[in-house]
Design an enzyme around this catalytic site. Structure first.
Site, PDB file in Angstrom:
ATOM      1  N   CYS A  43       0.830  -1.200   0.000  1.00  0.00           N
ATOM      2  CA  CYS A  43       0.000   0.000   0.000  1.00  0.00           C
ATOM      3  C   CYS A  43       0.866   1.251   0.000  1.00  0.00           C
ATOM      4  CB  CYS A  43      -0.913  -0.041   1.233  1.00  0.00           C
ATOM      5  SG  CYS A  43      -1.795   1.482   1.540  1.00  0.00           S
ATOM      6  N   THR A  87       7.593 -13.806   7.294  1.00  0.00           N
ATOM      7  CA  THR A  87       8.205 -13.780   5.958  1.00  0.00           C
ATOM      8  C   THR A  87       9.034 -15.043   5.797  1.00  0.00           C
ATOM      9  OG1 THR A  87      10.005 -12.811   4.644  1.00  0.00           O
ATOM     10  CG2 THR A  87       9.977 -12.226   6.956  1.00  0.00           C
ATOM     11  N   SER A 107      27.163 -35.834  -9.581  1.00  0.00           N
ATOM     12  CA  SER A 107      26.209 -34.729  -9.691  1.00  0.00           C
ATOM     13  C   SER A 107      26.678 -33.573  -8.829  1.00  0.00           C
ATOM     14  CB  SER A 107      24.825 -35.157  -9.229  1.00  0.00           C
ATOM     15  OG  SER A 107      24.799 -35.279  -7.824  1.00  0.00           O
ATOM     16  N   GLN A 124       7.806 -21.669  -2.974  1.00  0.00           N
ATOM     17  CA  GLN A 124       8.398 -21.480  -1.641  1.00  0.00           C
ATOM     18  C   GLN A 124       7.516 -20.644  -0.720  1.00  0.00           C
ATOM     19  OE1 GLN A 124      12.966 -20.710  -2.300  1.00  0.00           O
ATOM     20  NE2 GLN A 124      11.861 -20.328  -4.192  1.00  0.00           N
ATOM     21  N   GLY A 136       6.535  -8.170   7.323  1.00  0.00           N
ATOM     22  CA  GLY A 136       7.995  -8.102   7.303  1.00  0.00           C
ATOM     23  C   GLY A 136       8.499  -6.701   7.610  1.00  0.00           C
ATOM     24  N   GLU A 149      18.517 -15.829  -4.562  1.00  0.00           N
ATOM     25  CA  GLU A 149      18.028 -15.070  -5.735  1.00  0.00           C
ATOM     26  C   GLU A 149      18.805 -13.789  -6.033  1.00  0.00           C
ATOM     27  OE1 GLU A 149      13.887 -13.961  -5.171  1.00  0.00           O
ATOM     28  OE2 GLU A 149      14.211 -13.413  -3.081  1.00  0.00           O
ATOM     29  N   ASP A 185      11.701 -15.208   4.288  1.00  0.00           N
ATOM     30  CA  ASP A 185      13.121 -14.865   4.124  1.00  0.00           C
ATOM     31  C   ASP A 185      13.943 -14.926   5.422  1.00  0.00           C
ATOM     32  OD1 ASP A 185      12.435 -14.342   1.487  1.00  0.00           O
ATOM     33  OD2 ASP A 185      12.038 -12.229   1.895  1.00  0.00           O
ATOM     34  N   ARG A 218      22.006 -27.357 -15.931  1.00  0.00           N
ATOM     35  CA  ARG A 218      20.587 -27.038 -15.896  1.00  0.00           C
ATOM     36  C   ARG A 218      20.339 -26.012 -14.801  1.00  0.00           C
ATOM     37  NH1 ARG A 218      20.883 -29.462 -19.829  1.00  0.00           N
ATOM     38  NH2 ARG A 218      19.638 -31.196 -20.646  1.00  0.00           N
TER      39      ARG A 218
HETATM   40  P1  ADP Z   1       7.155  -6.581   3.928  1.00  0.00           P
HETATM   41  O1  ADP Z   1       6.352  -6.154   5.121  1.00  0.00           O
HETATM   42  O2  ADP Z   1       6.903  -8.005   3.567  1.00  0.00           O
HETATM   43  O3  ADP Z   1       8.620  -6.215   4.064  1.00  0.00           O
HETATM   44  P2  ADP Z   1       6.777  -4.351   2.027  1.00  0.00           P
HETATM   45  O4  ADP Z   1       8.175  -3.864   2.094  1.00  0.00           O
HETATM   46  O5  ADP Z   1       6.106  -4.399   0.695  1.00  0.00           O
HETATM   47  O6  ADP Z   1       6.578  -5.811   2.641  1.00  0.00           O
HETATM   48  O7  ADP Z   1       5.900  -3.406   2.974  1.00  0.00           O
HETATM   49  C1  ADP Z   1       4.528  -3.637   3.178  1.00  0.00           C
HETATM   50  C2  ADP Z   1       3.792  -2.343   3.348  1.00  0.00           C
HETATM   51  O8  ADP Z   1       4.288  -1.637   4.489  1.00  0.00           O
HETATM   52  C3  ADP Z   1       3.982  -1.344   2.209  1.00  0.00           C
HETATM   53  O9  ADP Z   1       3.167  -1.624   1.099  1.00  0.00           O
HETATM   54  C4  ADP Z   1       3.549  -0.053   2.892  1.00  0.00           C
HETATM   55  O10 ADP Z   1       2.156   0.031   2.993  1.00  0.00           O
HETATM   56  C5  ADP Z   1       4.142  -0.234   4.288  1.00  0.00           C
HETATM   57  N1  ADP Z   1       5.445   0.440   4.334  1.00  0.00           N
HETATM   58  C6  ADP Z   1       6.647  -0.009   3.877  1.00  0.00           C
HETATM   59  N2  ADP Z   1       7.600   0.931   4.015  1.00  0.00           N
HETATM   60  C7  ADP Z   1       6.994   2.011   4.567  1.00  0.00           C
HETATM   61  C8  ADP Z   1       7.426   3.326   4.938  1.00  0.00           C
HETATM   62  N3  ADP Z   1       8.688   3.709   4.772  1.00  0.00           N
HETATM   63  N4  ADP Z   1       6.506   4.158   5.470  1.00  0.00           N
HETATM   64  C9  ADP Z   1       5.229   3.780   5.643  1.00  0.00           C
HETATM   65  N5  ADP Z   1       4.760   2.571   5.297  1.00  0.00           N
HETATM   66  C10 ADP Z   1       5.606   1.694   4.774  1.00  0.00           C
END
Ligand code: ADP
Length: 326
Positions: free
Chosen positions: A76, A129, A219, A258, A105, A226, A131, A250
């Site tokens: 978002c 996550t 093998s 995953q 995350g 990634e 990761d 390959r």
């Molecule tokens: P993850 O939480 O898996 O690391 P993202 O990095 O896509 O995933 O972050 C998820 C959401 O957290 C973003 O789409 C945004 O809505 C919010 N977000 C990320 N960084 C910021 C930021 N610097 N300030 C405000 N909201 C943030």
């Protein structure tokens, strides 16, 4: 006594197996403590737009074993703006939500930290996550399931690799980090593990593979994280191919398998513990912090630390990988 009466729960950012188990744990712990629970759909976007749903115990029945997230997740951009966060605050306030559990995350916790500097509705995070790249917790929800998915796939690939004298480059996820690669690499007996944290590995890989090549190893499985090398596993294969003409090479990119699947016992158990702990933290008037697992105990880590500090891949694991792969 805490003043908290109604909490929200959402999943945000990348999805991970075990998020449903965390939603279930948050919902049931909160209800047990006499709180109302509002499920916020589609991450922070749903918070802004008011995609709210009152959660009862039965809404989280039969989900502990399911991958994905029943609340859906989203990225978002609006939440990154002052105006977006103001709208989010207003929707929470209009629904009398006085605490929020965010399952996500790094990015989601960055948003939560900023929100908590601006507004007084406490946010508590649960690391979700595949990761495993979040500082302050030994494990993130989804990591263990992803590892199991990787080793199952690599075991199958190894069968065909040894049947044909093949050199396999298998790309695993992990974003900027090598946690999935290192642990899955050790667990499936990979001949080499290429991760972003170690430089010049591809040059050394060349020398290393030559050894095996001379000994006519039947093998070779090379796990490539990634973002370890430009072009991922394809890039690594391209870089070494001219020297291994006797092997057919390959490349397999495991990709989004995953992220999916039924969560492992470990992920379900950890998600249950962390969900319970997150509600506990809100009732304890904590805010702007993540619940994590350190040495198998629950820890509370401020978002400011969790998002700013860097979690290192353990060097002793790399040593084990090297010694065991000869
Ligand atoms: P993850 O939480 O898996 O690391 P993202 O990095 O896509 O995933 O972050 C998820 C959401 O957290 C973003 O789409 C945004 O809505 C919010 N977000 C990320 N960084 C910021 C930021 N610097 N300030 C405000 N909201 C943030």
């Amino acid at each position: 006594m805490s003043k908290i009466k109604r909490i929200g729960v959402l999943t945000s950012g990348g999805d991970a197996p075990g998020m449903n188990a965390a939603i279930r744990a948050v919902t049931r712990t909160a209800i047990y403590n006499g709180l109302e629970v509002i499920g916020i759909r589609h991450g922070y976007q749903g918070m802004i737009n008011g995609y709210f749903k009152l959660m009862k115990t039965f809404h989280v029945s039969d989900i502990i074993q399911r991958g994905g997230t029943i609340l859906k997740t989203a990225r978002c951009e609006e939440f990154k703006t002052t105006e977006g966060r103001k709208q989010a605050y207003e929707s929470l306030r209009d629904r009398n939500i006085d605490g929020v559990v965010v399952i996500g995350g790094d990015g989601s916790f960055t948003g939560a930290r900023i929100f908590n500097e601006e507004y007084n509705i406490p946010f508590i995070g649960i690391p979700g996550t595949i990761d495993n790249d979040i500082y302050g917790t030994d494990y993130t929800i989804g990591y263990d399931t992803a590892l199991n998915t990787v080793i199952e796939a690599v075991d199958k690939i190894r069968d065909t690799a040894s049947a044909h004298n093949r050199l396999f480059f298998i790309e695993v996820m992990g974003a900027e980090a090598g946690f999935i690669a290192v642990r899955s690499g050790i667990a499936c007996g990979a001949e080499a593990i290429i991760i972003p944290e170690v430089k010049d590995q591809v040059n050394n890989l060349h020398a290393y593979l030559e050894e095996g090549y001379k000994r006519k190893k039947s093998s070779n499985i090379i796990i490539v994280a990634e973002r370890a090398y430009p072009g991922g596993a394809f890039g690594v294969a391209e870089a070494v191919k001219k020297d291994f003409t006797d092997y057919s090479m390959r490349v397999t990119v495991l990709g989004h398998i995953q992220r999916g699947g039924s969560p492992s016992a470990f992920d379900r158990f950890t998600a249950s513990r962390l969900g319970f702990a997150a509600v506990d933290a809100l009732l304890d008037d904590q805010k702007s912090a993540m619940v994590g697992l350190q040495n198998n105990e629950i820890s509370l880590v401020p978002f400011s630390k969790a998002v700013k500090l860097h979690k290192e891949v353990r060097k002793d694991y790399l040593e084990i990988a090297n010694i065991l792969s000869v």
